[in-house]
Design a protein around this motif. Structure first.
Motif, PDB file in Angstrom:
ATOM      1  N   SER A   1      28.298  11.594  -3.549  1.00  0.00           N
ATOM      2  CA  SER A   1      27.278  12.138  -4.441  1.00  0.00           C
ATOM      3  C   SER A   1      25.945  11.415  -4.311  1.00  0.00           C
ATOM      4  O   SER A   1      24.896  11.951  -4.684  1.00  0.00           O
ATOM      5  N   GLU A   2      25.959  10.190  -3.782  1.00  0.00           N
ATOM      6  CA  GLU A   2      24.735   9.404  -3.673  1.00  0.00           C
ATOM      7  C   GLU A   2      24.002   9.611  -2.350  1.00  0.00           C
ATOM      8  O   GLU A   2      22.822   9.291  -2.245  1.00  0.00           O
ATOM      9  N   VAL A   3      24.719  10.117  -1.336  1.00  0.00           N
ATOM     10  CA  VAL A   3      24.154  10.150   0.006  1.00  0.00           C
ATOM     11  C   VAL A   3      22.928  11.062   0.081  1.00  0.00           C
ATOM     12  O   VAL A   3      21.873  10.669   0.590  1.00  0.00           O
ATOM     13  N   ALA A   4      23.043  12.298  -0.418  1.00  0.00           N
ATOM     14  CA  ALA A   4      21.911  13.225  -0.350  1.00  0.00           C
ATOM     15  C   ALA A   4      20.727  12.717  -1.160  1.00  0.00           C
ATOM     16  O   ALA A   4      19.567  12.823  -0.727  1.00  0.00           O
ATOM     17  N   GLN A   5      20.999  12.144  -2.329  1.00  0.00           N
ATOM     18  CA  GLN A   5      19.929  11.613  -3.168  1.00  0.00           C
ATOM     19  C   GLN A   5      19.220  10.452  -2.474  1.00  0.00           C
ATOM     20  O   GLN A   5      17.987  10.349  -2.498  1.00  0.00           O
ATOM     21  N   LEU A   6      20.005   9.595  -1.834  1.00  0.00           N
ATOM     22  CA  LEU A   6      19.418   8.448  -1.146  1.00  0.00           C
ATOM     23  C   LEU A   6      18.597   8.902   0.063  1.00  0.00           C
ATOM     24  O   LEU A   6      17.513   8.361   0.331  1.00  0.00           O
ATOM     25  N   LYS A   7      19.089   9.901   0.780  1.00  0.00           N
ATOM     26  CA  LYS A   7      18.338  10.399   1.931  1.00  0.00           C
ATOM     27  C   LYS A   7      16.989  10.953   1.488  1.00  0.00           C
ATOM     28  O   LYS A   7      15.959  10.706   2.133  1.00  0.00           O
ATOM     29  N   ALA A   8      16.986  11.690   0.380  1.00  0.00           N
ATOM     30  CA  ALA A   8      15.724  12.220  -0.140  1.00  0.00           C
ATOM     31  C   ALA A   8      14.772  11.087  -0.501  1.00  0.00           C
ATOM     32  O   ALA A   8      13.556  11.184  -0.273  1.00  0.00           O
ATOM     33  N   GLY A   9      15.305  10.012  -1.072  1.00  0.00           N
ATOM     34  CA  GLY A   9      14.467   8.868  -1.414  1.00  0.00           C
ATOM     35  C   GLY A   9      13.856   8.215  -0.186  1.00  0.00           C
ATOM     36  O   GLY A   9      12.654   7.888  -0.177  1.00  0.00           O
ATOM     37  N   TRP A  10      14.646   8.041   0.869  1.00  0.00           N
ATOM     38  CA  TRP A  10      14.117   7.438   2.094  1.00  0.00           C
ATOM     39  C   TRP A  10      13.085   8.354   2.768  1.00  0.00           C
ATOM     40  O   TRP A  10      12.084   7.891   3.311  1.00  0.00           O
ATOM     41  N   LEU A  11      13.338   9.664   2.741  1.00  0.00           N
ATOM     42  CA  LEU A  11      12.356  10.584   3.314  1.00  0.00           C
ATOM     43  C   LEU A  11      11.026  10.487   2.579  1.00  0.00           C
ATOM     44  O   LEU A  11       9.947  10.578   3.188  1.00  0.00           O
ATOM     45  N   ASP A  12      11.088  10.292   1.269  1.00  0.00           N
ATOM     46  CA  ASP A  12       9.860  10.127   0.499  1.00  0.00           C
ATOM     47  C   ASP A  12       9.142   8.839   0.917  1.00  0.00           C
ATOM     48  O   ASP A  12       7.924   8.849   1.134  1.00  0.00           O
ATOM     49  N   PHE A  13       9.892   7.746   1.060  1.00  0.00           N
ATOM     50  CA  PHE A  13       9.268   6.471   1.422  1.00  0.00           C
ATOM     51  C   PHE A  13       8.636   6.517   2.816  1.00  0.00           C
ATOM     52  O   PHE A  13       7.501   6.071   3.010  1.00  0.00           O
ATOM     53  N   VAL A  14       9.371   7.042   3.812  1.00  0.00           N
ATOM     54  CA  VAL A  14       8.793   7.055   5.160  1.00  0.00           C
ATOM     55  C   VAL A  14       7.633   8.048   5.243  1.00  0.00           C
ATOM     56  O   VAL A  14       6.699   7.855   6.034  1.00  0.00           O
TER      57      VAL A  14
ATOM     58  N   ALA B   1       3.895   7.155   6.560  1.00  0.00           N
ATOM     59  CA  ALA B   1       3.139   7.963   7.523  1.00  0.00           C
ATOM     60  C   ALA B   1       1.761   8.323   6.974  1.00  0.00           C
ATOM     61  O   ALA B   1       0.752   8.240   7.695  1.00  0.00           O
ATOM     62  N   ARG B   2       1.689   8.706   5.693  1.00  0.00           N
ATOM     63  CA  ARG B   2       0.385   9.072   5.113  1.00  0.00           C
ATOM     64  C   ARG B   2      -0.544   7.872   5.062  1.00  0.00           C
ATOM     65  O   ARG B   2      -1.751   7.999   5.309  1.00  0.00           O
ATOM     66  N   TYR B   3       0.012   6.707   4.741  1.00  0.00           N
ATOM     67  CA  TYR B   3      -0.819   5.494   4.702  1.00  0.00           C
ATOM     68  C   TYR B   3      -1.380   5.176   6.087  1.00  0.00           C
ATOM     69  O   TYR B   3      -2.573   4.869   6.237  1.00  0.00           O
ATOM     70  N   LEU B   4      -0.535   5.272   7.114  1.00  0.00           N
ATOM     71  CA  LEU B   4      -0.994   4.957   8.466  1.00  0.00           C
ATOM     72  C   LEU B   4      -1.987   5.991   8.974  1.00  0.00           C
ATOM     73  O   LEU B   4      -2.908   5.668   9.732  1.00  0.00           O
ATOM     74  N   GLU B   5      -1.814   7.243   8.574  1.00  0.00           N
ATOM     75  CA  GLU B   5      -2.706   8.299   9.042  1.00  0.00           C
ATOM     76  C   GLU B   5      -4.063   8.275   8.344  1.00  0.00           C
ATOM     77  O   GLU B   5      -5.091   8.607   8.942  1.00  0.00           O
TER      78      GLU B   5
ATOM     79  N   GLN C   1       0.799  -1.217   0.000  1.00  0.00           N
ATOM     80  CA  GLN C   1       0.000   0.000   0.000  1.00  0.00           C
ATOM     81  C   GLN C   1       0.836   1.273   0.000  1.00  0.00           C
ATOM     82  O   GLN C   1       0.369   2.330  -0.409  1.00  0.00           O
ATOM     83  N   TRP C   2       2.108   1.172   0.455  1.00  0.00           N
ATOM     84  CA  TRP C   2       2.930   2.390   0.547  1.00  0.00           C
ATOM     85  C   TRP C   2       4.326   2.234  -0.055  1.00  0.00           C
ATOM     86  O   TRP C   2       4.975   3.232  -0.361  1.00  0.00           O
ATOM     87  N   PHE C   3       4.777   0.992  -0.265  1.00  0.00           N
ATOM     88  CA  PHE C   3       6.170   0.764  -0.659  1.00  0.00           C
ATOM     89  C   PHE C   3       6.265   0.011  -1.975  1.00  0.00           C
ATOM     90  O   PHE C   3       6.612   0.572  -3.015  1.00  0.00           O
ATOM     91  N   GLY C   4       5.984  -1.273  -1.972  1.00  0.00           N
ATOM     92  CA  GLY C   4       6.042  -2.092  -3.170  1.00  0.00           C
ATOM     93  C   GLY C   4       5.563  -3.499  -2.870  1.00  0.00           C
ATOM     94  O   GLY C   4       5.210  -3.826  -1.730  1.00  0.00           O
TER      95      GLY C   4
END
Length: 283
Positions: A116-129, A133-137, A38-41
């Motif tokens: 170069s990958e760290v900031a991009q990956l952090k943004a991706g994880w923030l999107d997933f979590v 949160a939206r699914y649970l709410e 419902q929120w990930f894959g």
């Protein structure tokens, strides 16, 4: 996981999200395949200790997963590899809280990961979590539809073979010449082979390759970029293929094309890894 560290290693990504839901409910949302979808894959098998599974996003992207440790309602530790060929990273999901609210902490570690990958990956994880949160709410599905970009990477062992030379690029890329140079890009998967016209081929020896792929009936081309970067673990070969939402085709046509090209790029990266292991530099 370095919970007591004041400063995380440079290649470490950590994100956190707090949701107004009990630990039991959050745990079910991150481990039950029906709820993860419902929120990930889509999980091919439940996340249990020792299990091998895959999370598939439905657009050609996926992670192959090896589950190392599960502490129910507390911690989930696993290793995963993007497209089954990317660098293997260690991921931990830790839950803290009680009956009314829960904090989920995600740790993602990959020794030698380029900065170069760290900031991009952090943004991706923030999107997933955030989607969790939206699914649970709301109780409503919050997964993204499909991604505009195809990207992926593989770490090649150091050696004499290099993927970005005129004499070696044909070893792993599904291309053919038209008499004047690289002219066709081939997609071969379970639906059979199909060729697409190449344009604007630019090879910067041993550093970067850019080209465009024409899609019949589309109003614009798709753009490809291939790069190499030396690192502690070996030479990282990365690809980016963009433009799938700008083709002017139906959503189904664009999604299907993206899915087929993603499968082709996955196979190409795997072949590059094999070439780096087995082939010597041409005289």
């Amino acid at each position: 996981m370095p919970d007591g560290y004041l400063k995380l290693p440079d290649d470490w990504v950590r994100v956190m999200v707090s949701v107004p839901a009990p630990v039991d409910e959050v745990w079910e949302a991150v481990t039950d395949p029906r709820r993860v979808a419902q929120w990930f894959g889509h999980l091919s098998a439940p996340m249990t200790t020792g299990a091998s599974t895959r999370v598939d996003f439905g657009d050609g992207d996926f992670f192959d997963i090896e589950v190392d440790h599960v502490e129910p309602r507390d911690r989930l530790l696993f290793r995963w590899s993007f497209l089954g060929v990317g660098p293997e990273c260690q991921v931990g999901w830790t839950l803290t809280g009680g009956a009314e609210a829960t904090t989920l902490t995600v740790d993602d570690s990959c020794p030698g990961r380029p900065g170069s990958e760290v900031a991009q990956l952090k943004a991706g994880w923030l999107d997933f979590v955030g989607r969790l949160a939206r699914y649970l709410e709301t109780g409503k599905p919050s997964r993204y539809d499909w991604r505009q970009e195809i990207d992926g990477s593989v770490v090649l062992p150091n050696g004499s073979w290099h993927p970005l030379r005129e004499e070696t690029v044909v070893d792993w890329l599904p291309i053919a010449t038209n008499g004047a140079g690289p002219g066709w890009f081939f997609v071969v998967d379970e639906e059979g082979p199909r060729r697409f016209t190449l344009r604007d081929w630019q090879l910067d020896r041993e550093r970067a390759l850019t080209f465009a792929v024409e899609i019949p009936g589309a109003r614009t081309v798709t753009a490809c970029q291939v790069r190499t970067e030396p690192g502690e673990r070996g030479r990282t070969l990365s690809v980016s293929h963009q433009g799938w939402h700008r083709l002017g085709l139906s959503d189904l046509q664009e999604r299907t094309l993206r899915h087929r090209f993603a499968a082709t790029w996955t196979a190409a990266l795997s072949l590059a890894e094999e070439c780096a292991r087995t082939r010597q530099e041409l005289p």
